[in-house]
Design a protein around this motif. Sequence first.
Motif, PDB file in Angstrom:
ATOM      1  N   ALA A 193       6.945 -16.238   5.636  1.00 23.88           N
ATOM      2  CA  ALA A 193       6.822 -15.251   6.711  1.00 23.88           C
ATOM      3  C   ALA A 193       7.910 -14.190   6.589  1.00 23.88           C
ATOM      4  O   ALA A 193       7.662 -12.995   6.818  1.00 23.88           O
ATOM      5  CB  ALA A 193       6.902 -15.948   8.069  1.00 23.88           C
ATOM      6  N   LYS A 194       9.124 -14.611   6.200  1.00 24.19           N
ATOM      7  CA  LYS A 194      10.209 -13.651   6.023  1.00 24.19           C
ATOM      8  C   LYS A 194       9.930 -12.712   4.852  1.00 24.19           C
ATOM      9  O   LYS A 194      10.194 -11.519   4.914  1.00 24.19           O
ATOM     10  CB  LYS A 194      11.535 -14.386   5.802  1.00 24.19           C
ATOM     11  N   ALA A 199       8.270  -7.432   2.927  1.00 23.90           N
ATOM     12  CA  ALA A 199       7.346  -6.549   2.208  1.00 23.90           C
ATOM     13  C   ALA A 199       6.919  -5.383   3.099  1.00 23.90           C
ATOM     14  O   ALA A 199       6.820  -4.239   2.638  1.00 23.90           O
ATOM     15  CB  ALA A 199       6.123  -7.338   1.744  1.00 23.90           C
ATOM     16  N   GLU A 200       6.689  -5.663   4.374  1.00 26.27           N
ATOM     17  CA  GLU A 200       6.344  -4.602   5.326  1.00 26.27           C
ATOM     18  C   GLU A 200       7.477  -3.578   5.410  1.00 26.27           C
ATOM     19  O   GLU A 200       7.239  -2.374   5.423  1.00 26.27           O
ATOM     20  CB  GLU A 200       6.074  -5.198   6.711  1.00 26.27           C
ATOM     21  N   ILE A 212       0.005   5.845   0.443  1.00 24.74           N
ATOM     22  CA  ILE A 212      -1.092   5.053  -0.119  1.00 24.74           C
ATOM     23  C   ILE A 212      -1.738   4.185   0.953  1.00 24.74           C
ATOM     24  O   ILE A 212      -2.972   4.077   1.033  1.00 24.74           O
ATOM     25  CB  ILE A 212      -0.575   4.172  -1.279  1.00 24.74           C
ATOM     26  N   ARG A 213      -0.932   3.589   1.809  1.00 29.03           N
ATOM     27  CA  ARG A 213      -1.490   2.741   2.876  1.00 29.03           C
ATOM     28  C   ARG A 213      -2.370   3.553   3.812  1.00 29.03           C
ATOM     29  O   ARG A 213      -3.437   3.098   4.230  1.00 29.03           O
ATOM     30  CB  ARG A 213      -0.365   2.067   3.667  1.00 29.03           C
ATOM     31  N   ARG A 214      -1.913   4.766   4.153  1.00 33.63           N
ATOM     32  CA  ARG A 214      -2.724   5.617   5.036  1.00 33.63           C
ATOM     33  C   ARG A 214      -4.047   5.974   4.369  1.00 33.63           C
ATOM     34  O   ARG A 214      -5.107   5.947   5.009  1.00 33.63           O
ATOM     35  CB  ARG A 214      -1.955   6.891   5.403  1.00 33.63           C
ATOM     36  N   MET A 215      -3.980   6.301   3.092  1.00 32.50           N
ATOM     37  CA  MET A 215      -5.198   6.671   2.367  1.00 32.50           C
ATOM     38  C   MET A 215      -6.179   5.499   2.294  1.00 32.50           C
ATOM     39  O   MET A 215      -7.377   5.663   2.543  1.00 32.50           O
ATOM     40  CB  MET A 215      -4.830   7.144   0.951  1.00 32.50           C
ATOM     41  N   VAL A 216      -5.676   4.321   1.956  1.00 40.05           N
ATOM     42  CA  VAL A 216      -6.545   3.145   1.819  1.00 40.05           C
ATOM     43  C   VAL A 216      -7.097   2.726   3.173  1.00 40.05           C
ATOM     44  O   VAL A 216      -8.271   2.355   3.293  1.00 40.05           O
ATOM     45  CB  VAL A 216      -5.762   1.986   1.162  1.00 40.05           C
ATOM     46  N   CYS A 271       1.014  -7.778   1.736  1.00 42.36           N
ATOM     47  CA  CYS A 271       0.560  -7.278   3.039  1.00 42.36           C
ATOM     48  C   CYS A 271      -0.967  -7.270   3.138  1.00 42.36           C
ATOM     49  O   CYS A 271      -1.525  -6.653   4.043  1.00 42.36           O
ATOM     50  CB  CYS A 271       1.125  -5.881   3.292  1.00 42.36           C
ATOM     51  N   GLY A 272      -1.627  -7.935   2.203  1.00 42.70           N
ATOM     52  CA  GLY A 272      -3.070  -8.117   2.306  1.00 42.70           C
ATOM     53  C   GLY A 272      -3.919  -7.174   1.499  1.00 42.70           C
ATOM     54  O   GLY A 272      -5.148  -7.327   1.444  1.00 42.70           O
TER      55      GLY A 272
END
Length: 301
Positions: A193-194, A199-200, A212-216, A271-272
Amino acid sequence: LYFHGPQGAGKSMLSEILKNLIDPPSVGLLSSPPQTPQDAYIIAANQYLVAVDNIGGLSSEIQDAFSSIITGTSFKARELYTVGEMATITPGLTCFVFNGLSLPNLQNDLVDRIIPLEVRHGSDRDKAEIREDLATRKPAILGSVFQTIGKAMTVDRSKFKPVSRFTEWERWVYAIAEAAGVDSGRVRSKFKAKIDLRAEDILEADDVARTIRRMVTARGFVEGTADGIYKDAKAQAEDAGLNTGRGGGWPQSPHAFGCRLTRIQRDLSRCGFKVEKKRTNAASVWGIYAPDEAKTPGNSD
């Protein structure tokens, strides 16, 4: 270890206790980090545990030095009073304890090697009283530590499945937990979990990762060569008001952008996000997909 939390929470005292137990101080807590990589190597070569108090920030070259020291590399420099002879500084296996009010913006390489621990509540006891109590209890504490390590040495460490890059270290942690009567599965879950939370933090601190996260998230997936995704992401970043010029932290070429994608690939996966990289005769093709998103044919190049 990195202790972080509000002022008065006892971060410095915890660092001092660990230093006293593990590497009784010929040198106590450092009031500031070293200023050059060579200084970092010299300090690490003369201490088993380096404890740095109240870190506000670290330069990129010092972060690189700490990462290299933790990995076990050496440092070469010109030997004093010689024309061209080289001296090698080899710290060996050095541990670090940092503390500060909050986690600074660290590079991925160093973040991968840090375990952040939030300290929320300090002690009402006077520091002198705590030091006196520690001196009295130290033989019993060390005796218990050595006894637990002795039990851990009999545990089959190969049965544990690490979740970090430091597999042997992590297996030892689970073996010690089991030897101490603690559920190793619970320790592993908390550690994972840590890592996921870390990673976040890494992705949020990186302009490329955020873009990239916003685009995906908006499209469900992003596919293409590093060159194609670079142009697309740069346009998206500029629309969002990010500085993509020199000095702004944004890669200045498709090759540098591809290297950045490689660096954040593991944290995106944690992060999935599903991340694929396939090599063709012409170029490598990236595919980044939203969590639980089925692969959709298409190409953003």
